[in-house]
Design a protein around this motif. Sequence first.
Motif, PDB file in Angstrom:
ATOM      1  N   LEU A   1      -1.871   6.032  -0.455  1.00  0.00           N
ATOM      2  CA  LEU A   1      -0.853   5.859  -1.767  1.00  0.00           C
ATOM      3  C   LEU A   1      -1.384   4.317  -2.145  1.00  0.00           C
ATOM      4  CD1 LEU A   1       2.336   7.168  -0.118  1.00  0.00           C
ATOM      5  CD2 LEU A   1       0.846   8.389  -2.182  1.00  0.00           C
ATOM      6  N   LEU A   2      -1.521   4.226  -3.378  1.00  0.00           N
ATOM      7  CA  LEU A   2      -1.865   2.765  -3.647  1.00  0.00           C
ATOM      8  C   LEU A   2      -0.939   2.471  -5.188  1.00  0.00           C
ATOM      9  CD1 LEU A   2      -5.718   2.641  -3.896  1.00  0.00           C
ATOM     10  CD2 LEU A   2      -4.178   2.122  -2.068  1.00  0.00           C
ATOM     11  N   GLU A   3      -0.538   1.200  -5.378  1.00  0.00           N
ATOM     12  CA  GLU A   3      -0.177   0.593  -6.440  1.00  0.00           C
ATOM     13  C   GLU A   3      -0.924  -0.548  -6.792  1.00  0.00           C
ATOM     14  OE1 GLU A   3       3.954  -0.251  -5.283  1.00  0.00           O
ATOM     15  OE2 GLU A   3       4.590   1.860  -5.853  1.00  0.00           O
ATOM     16  N   PRO A   4      -2.046  -0.425  -7.278  1.00  0.00           N
ATOM     17  CA  PRO A   4      -2.981  -1.504  -7.566  1.00  0.00           C
ATOM     18  C   PRO A   4      -2.600  -2.594  -8.609  1.00  0.00           C
ATOM     19  CG  PRO A   4      -4.081   0.423  -8.554  1.00  0.00           C
ATOM     20  CD  PRO A   4      -2.586   0.635  -8.035  1.00  0.00           C
ATOM     21  N   ARG A   5      -1.510  -3.194  -8.354  1.00  0.00           N
ATOM     22  CA  ARG A   5      -1.275  -4.212  -9.176  1.00  0.00           C
ATOM     23  C   ARG A   5      -0.465  -5.503  -8.515  1.00  0.00           C
ATOM     24  NH1 ARG A   5       4.088  -3.451  -8.917  1.00  0.00           N
ATOM     25  NH2 ARG A   5       4.944  -1.442  -8.420  1.00  0.00           N
ATOM     26  N   ILE A   6      -0.434  -6.576  -8.999  1.00  0.00           N
ATOM     27  CA  ILE A   6       0.338  -7.757  -8.450  1.00  0.00           C
ATOM     28  C   ILE A   6       1.457  -7.337  -7.754  1.00  0.00           C
ATOM     29  CG2 ILE A   6       0.752 -10.289  -8.149  1.00  0.00           C
ATOM     30  CD1 ILE A   6      -2.215  -9.582  -8.545  1.00  0.00           C
ATOM     31  N   GLY A   7       1.809  -7.380  -6.457  1.00  0.00           N
ATOM     32  CA  GLY A   7       3.158  -7.084  -5.978  1.00  0.00           C
ATOM     33  C   GLY A   7       3.197  -5.453  -5.466  1.00  0.00           C
ATOM     34  N   GLY A   8       2.148  -4.852  -6.068  1.00  0.00           N
ATOM     35  CA  GLY A   8       2.106  -3.414  -5.797  1.00  0.00           C
ATOM     36  C   GLY A   8       2.023  -2.899  -4.266  1.00  0.00           C
ATOM     37  N   LYS A   9       2.644  -2.110  -3.631  1.00  0.00           N
ATOM     38  CA  LYS A   9       2.374  -1.778  -2.189  1.00  0.00           C
ATOM     39  C   LYS A   9       1.073  -0.722  -2.093  1.00  0.00           C
ATOM     40  CE  LYS A   9       6.262  -3.456  -1.035  1.00  0.00           C
ATOM     41  NZ  LYS A   9       6.508  -4.775  -1.153  1.00  0.00           N
ATOM     42  N   TYR A  10       0.776  -0.617  -0.861  1.00  0.00           N
ATOM     43  CA  TYR A  10      -0.189   0.494  -0.464  1.00  0.00           C
ATOM     44  C   TYR A  10       0.069   0.812   0.853  1.00  0.00           C
ATOM     45  CZ  TYR A  10      -2.504  -2.580   2.760  1.00  0.00           C
ATOM     46  OH  TYR A  10      -2.818  -3.514   3.851  1.00  0.00           O
ATOM     47  N   ARG A  11      -0.354   2.164   1.263  1.00  0.00           N
ATOM     48  CA  ARG A  11      -0.152   2.708   2.442  1.00  0.00           C
ATOM     49  C   ARG A  11      -1.339   3.828   2.866  1.00  0.00           C
ATOM     50  NH1 ARG A  11       1.893   7.601   4.670  1.00  0.00           N
ATOM     51  NH2 ARG A  11       3.329   7.264   6.546  1.00  0.00           N
ATOM     52  N   ILE A  12      -1.899   3.288   3.734  1.00  0.00           N
ATOM     53  CA  ILE A  12      -3.346   4.026   4.109  1.00  0.00           C
ATOM     54  C   ILE A  12      -2.896   4.760   5.671  1.00  0.00           C
ATOM     55  CG2 ILE A  12      -5.725   3.999   4.693  1.00  0.00           C
ATOM     56  CD1 ILE A  12      -5.728   1.368   3.103  1.00  0.00           C
ATOM     57  N   ASP A  13      -2.812   6.046   5.507  1.00  0.00           N
ATOM     58  CA  ASP A  13      -2.661   6.686   6.608  1.00  0.00           C
ATOM     59  C   ASP A  13      -4.006   7.225   7.173  1.00  0.00           C
ATOM     60  OD1 ASP A  13      -1.987   8.717   8.859  1.00  0.00           O
ATOM     61  OD2 ASP A  13      -0.602   9.930   7.509  1.00  0.00           O
ATOM     62  N   ILE A  14      -4.295   6.339   8.237  1.00  0.00           N
ATOM     63  CA  ILE A  14      -5.578   6.723   8.855  1.00  0.00           C
ATOM     64  C   ILE A  14      -5.674   7.881   9.602  1.00  0.00           C
ATOM     65  CG2 ILE A  14      -7.272   5.596  10.439  1.00  0.00           C
ATOM     66  CD1 ILE A  14      -6.896   3.958   8.181  1.00  0.00           C
ATOM     67  N   ASN A  15      -4.820   8.256  10.522  1.00  0.00           N
ATOM     68  CA  ASN A  15      -5.029   9.462  11.343  1.00  0.00           C
ATOM     69  C   ASN A  15      -3.733  10.396  11.574  1.00  0.00           C
ATOM     70  OD1 ASN A  15      -3.906   8.047  13.133  1.00  0.00           O
ATOM     71  ND2 ASN A  15      -5.919   7.166  13.898  1.00  0.00           N
ATOM     72  N   GLY A  16      -2.638   9.801  10.786  1.00  0.00           N
ATOM     73  CA  GLY A  16      -1.347  10.524  11.007  1.00  0.00           C
ATOM     74  C   GLY A  16      -0.566   9.858  12.105  1.00  0.00           C
ATOM     75  N   SER A  17      -1.012   8.905  12.649  1.00  0.00           N
ATOM     76  CA  SER A  17      -0.308   7.940  13.613  1.00  0.00           C
ATOM     77  C   SER A  17      -0.650   6.497  13.323  1.00  0.00           C
ATOM     78  CB  SER A  17      -0.756   7.996  14.998  1.00  0.00           C
ATOM     79  OG  SER A  17      -0.221   7.400  16.083  1.00  0.00           O
ATOM     80  N   ASP A  18      -1.758   6.050  13.030  1.00  0.00           N
ATOM     81  CA  ASP A  18      -2.258   4.776  12.700  1.00  0.00           C
ATOM     82  C   ASP A  18      -1.999   4.604  11.129  1.00  0.00           C
ATOM     83  OD1 ASP A  18      -2.754   3.596  15.543  1.00  0.00           O
ATOM     84  OD2 ASP A  18      -4.375   5.216  15.007  1.00  0.00           O
ATOM     85  N   ILE A  19      -0.876   3.695  10.431  1.00  0.00           N
ATOM     86  CA  ILE A  19      -0.658   3.745   9.115  1.00  0.00           C
ATOM     87  C   ILE A  19      -0.725   2.161   8.783  1.00  0.00           C
ATOM     88  CG2 ILE A  19       0.948   4.166   7.411  1.00  0.00           C
ATOM     89  CD1 ILE A  19       1.635   6.599   9.110  1.00  0.00           C
ATOM     90  N   ALA A  20      -1.558   1.903   8.068  1.00  0.00           N
ATOM     91  CA  ALA A  20      -1.637   0.407   7.310  1.00  0.00           C
ATOM     92  C   ALA A  20      -0.812   0.296   6.186  1.00  0.00           C
ATOM     93  CB  ALA A  20      -3.246   0.051   7.019  1.00  0.00           C
ATOM     94  N   LEU A  21       0.023  -0.822   6.169  1.00  0.00           N
ATOM     95  CA  LEU A  21       0.863  -1.046   5.279  1.00  0.00           C
ATOM     96  C   LEU A  21       0.746  -2.369   4.548  1.00  0.00           C
ATOM     97  CD1 LEU A  21       3.989   0.301   6.596  1.00  0.00           C
ATOM     98  CD2 LEU A  21       2.632   1.509   4.831  1.00  0.00           C
ATOM     99  N   GLY A  22       1.053  -2.745   3.152  1.00  0.00           N
ATOM    100  CA  GLY A  22       0.698  -3.926   2.850  1.00  0.00           C
ATOM    101  C   GLY A  22       0.863  -3.966   1.306  1.00  0.00           C
ATOM    102  N   GLU A  23       0.539  -5.128   0.884  1.00  0.00           N
ATOM    103  CA  GLU A  23       0.904  -5.566  -0.721  1.00  0.00           C
ATOM    104  C   GLU A  23      -0.276  -6.118  -1.495  1.00  0.00           C
ATOM    105  OE1 GLU A  23       3.871  -8.638  -2.516  1.00  0.00           O
ATOM    106  OE2 GLU A  23       5.025  -6.985  -1.401  1.00  0.00           O
ATOM    107  N   TYR A  24      -0.525  -5.946  -2.765  1.00  0.00           N
ATOM    108  CA  TYR A  24      -1.495  -6.404  -3.262  1.00  0.00           C
ATOM    109  C   TYR A  24      -0.998  -7.885  -3.873  1.00  0.00           C
ATOM    110  CZ  TYR A  24      -4.173  -2.175  -4.021  1.00  0.00           C
ATOM    111  OH  TYR A  24      -4.992  -1.092  -3.875  1.00  0.00           O
ATOM    112  N   LYS A  25      -2.003  -9.001  -3.548  1.00  0.00           N
ATOM    113  CA  LYS A  25      -1.550 -10.426  -3.633  1.00  0.00           C
ATOM    114  C   LYS A  25      -2.248 -10.915  -5.262  1.00  0.00           C
ATOM    115  CE  LYS A  25       1.854 -11.259  -0.712  1.00  0.00           C
ATOM    116  NZ  LYS A  25       3.123 -11.135  -1.185  1.00  0.00           N
ATOM    117  N   GLU A  26      -3.528 -10.562  -5.373  1.00  0.00           N
ATOM    118  CA  GLU A  26      -4.330 -10.982  -6.292  1.00  0.00           C
ATOM    119  C   GLU A  26      -5.425  -9.933  -6.560  1.00  0.00           C
ATOM    120  OE1 GLU A  26      -7.641 -14.434  -7.077  1.00  0.00           O
ATOM    121  OE2 GLU A  26      -6.493 -14.551  -5.250  1.00  0.00           O
TER     122      GLU A  26
END
Length: 154
Positions: free
Chosen positions: A41-66
Amino acid sequence: MTISSSETITKEIYIECRPETLFSFFTDPDKLVQWMGRHVLLEPRIGGKYRIDINGSDIALGEYKEIVPHERIVMTWGWEKSKLVPPGSSTLTFQLTPRDKGTLLHLIHSDLPATEMASHTQGWTHYMTRLEMLAQGQDPGVDPWSEAPMSSND
């Protein structure tokens, strides 16, 4: 007194495709999921969030800064449920530089705990190889890491 050190991973790879093409693999969820993760799941804009479910257990989360179209993406990075690298605790930069008939991709992952350097270096080596294949028109196949948890990420 606790002393914590933070480390930086730097990787560079030449990919035979235009920066415009490569850039879309970081902002289009349908393209990103072909080289990393099973659900994105991506919100590719400044301040937008993302969520990358690698394998059902390991999930990367963060925010676009630039976001500089076709040139640069800066985002925070971390792992859901992780005490060592929680969401937003590290910074990931992708710099795209036109070079000859392709793009030089420069990755910088900073503010990582020293204990996490080896696993994150291995991870970025794995995923940059998959991205290179895909961006150059090859099929990297199903990501073997999408089938099972990578580590505890504690």
